[in-house]
Enzyme design. Structure first.
Site, mmCIF file in Angstrom:
data_model
loop_
_atom_site.group_PDB
_atom_site.id
_atom_site.type_symbol
_atom_site.label_atom_id
_atom_site.label_comp_id
_atom_site.label_asym_id
_atom_site.label_seq_id
_atom_site.Cartn_x
_atom_site.Cartn_y
_atom_site.Cartn_z
ATOM 1 N N CYS A 75 0.841 -1.205 0.000
ATOM 2 C CA CYS A 75 0.000 0.000 0.000
ATOM 3 C C CYS A 75 0.872 1.250 0.000
ATOM 4 O O CYS A 75 2.003 1.242 0.505
ATOM 5 C CB CYS A 75 -0.896 0.046 1.234
ATOM 6 S SG CYS A 75 -2.046 -1.320 1.422
ATOM 7 N N ASP A 76 0.303 2.314 -0.526
ATOM 8 C CA ASP A 76 0.949 3.618 -0.396
ATOM 9 C C ASP A 76 -0.131 4.690 -0.386
ATOM 10 O O ASP A 76 -1.034 4.675 -1.232
ATOM 11 C CB ASP A 76 1.925 3.883 -1.539
ATOM 12 C CG ASP A 76 2.741 5.139 -1.275
ATOM 13 O OD1 ASP A 76 3.759 5.027 -0.570
ATOM 14 O OD2 ASP A 76 2.357 6.232 -1.746
#
Length: 209
Positions: A75-76
């Protein structure tokens, strides 16, 4: 099958654990600035998804077949505010400027997600996506803002705020998925897991209800 979270974020880990999943944590070592510099004209969604995929892929390649068959989540998150996509401010002056600009306004928390299914032979399946949640910011007083900056929390989180920590005092509301603001969208991850042939309930580590 082992679930691996390719993130050092304690907030993402807490969200997954609260949702009945206890992943192995493997921190990705990627140069985010260099990755973003390579795609300067990409959309905000494309940028965060690109980073998420890079993190998941880096961990998948590093662990190889150490854990057998695994499904990895990368994730970012970044905040789109005033037409600018921003990540972690890292210093008090930057965080202060951001809060002065966004106080009383809104921003969009954009989180890219990548789910990889991997075996000893390498990465078999990939599913990617992003989630967007609108955040309505309050207007902290100067004293409140300085106290928040002194806590150190806004320096190490996307957009210089949290929903589930001290920053929650200064968020008036959200429109969309709350878990996405914390850093990992549970509804989106469920759909991405299904896309690589994994049923989320099979990953639950404890009874629910």
């Amino acid at each position: 099958m082992r679930l691996v979270l390719a993130s050092a974020s304690p907030a993402r880990l807490a969200v997954l654990r609260a949702a009945g999943v206890d992943p192995l944590v493997e921190v990705a070592d990627v140069d985010e600035d260099a990755l973003l510099a390579a795609i300067p004209h990409a959309s905000p969604a494309e940028k965060v998804t690109h980073l998420a995929a890079a993190k998941a892929t880096a961990v998948a390649r590093r662990i190889g077949d150490t854990h057998g068959e695994v499904v990895l989540i990368g994730c970012d998150s970044m905040l789109l505010v005033g037409g600018e996509l921003v990540g972690k401010p890292r210093d008090p002056d930057t965080a202060r400027r951001r809060w002065k600009a966004m106080a009383g306004g809104t921003g969009e928390l954009v989180t890219g997600h990548a789910v990889l299914r991997s075996t000893a032979g390498g990465i078999d399946q990939v599913a990617e996506g992003h989630a967007v949640t609108t955040v309505r910011f309050g207007e902290p007083s100067d004293a409140e803002l300085e106290a928040y900056l002194a806590s150190g929390e806004p320096l190490v989180v996307a957009g210089a705020f949290t929903l589930d920590g001290l920053g929650g005092w200064f968020v008036e509301g959200i429109d969309g998925d709350a878990s996405n603001v914390i850093g990992i969208s549970l509804p989106l991850v469920r759909r991405l897991l299904a896309a690589v042939g994994v049923v989320v309930t099979d990953l639950w580590s404890r009874p629910t209800g």
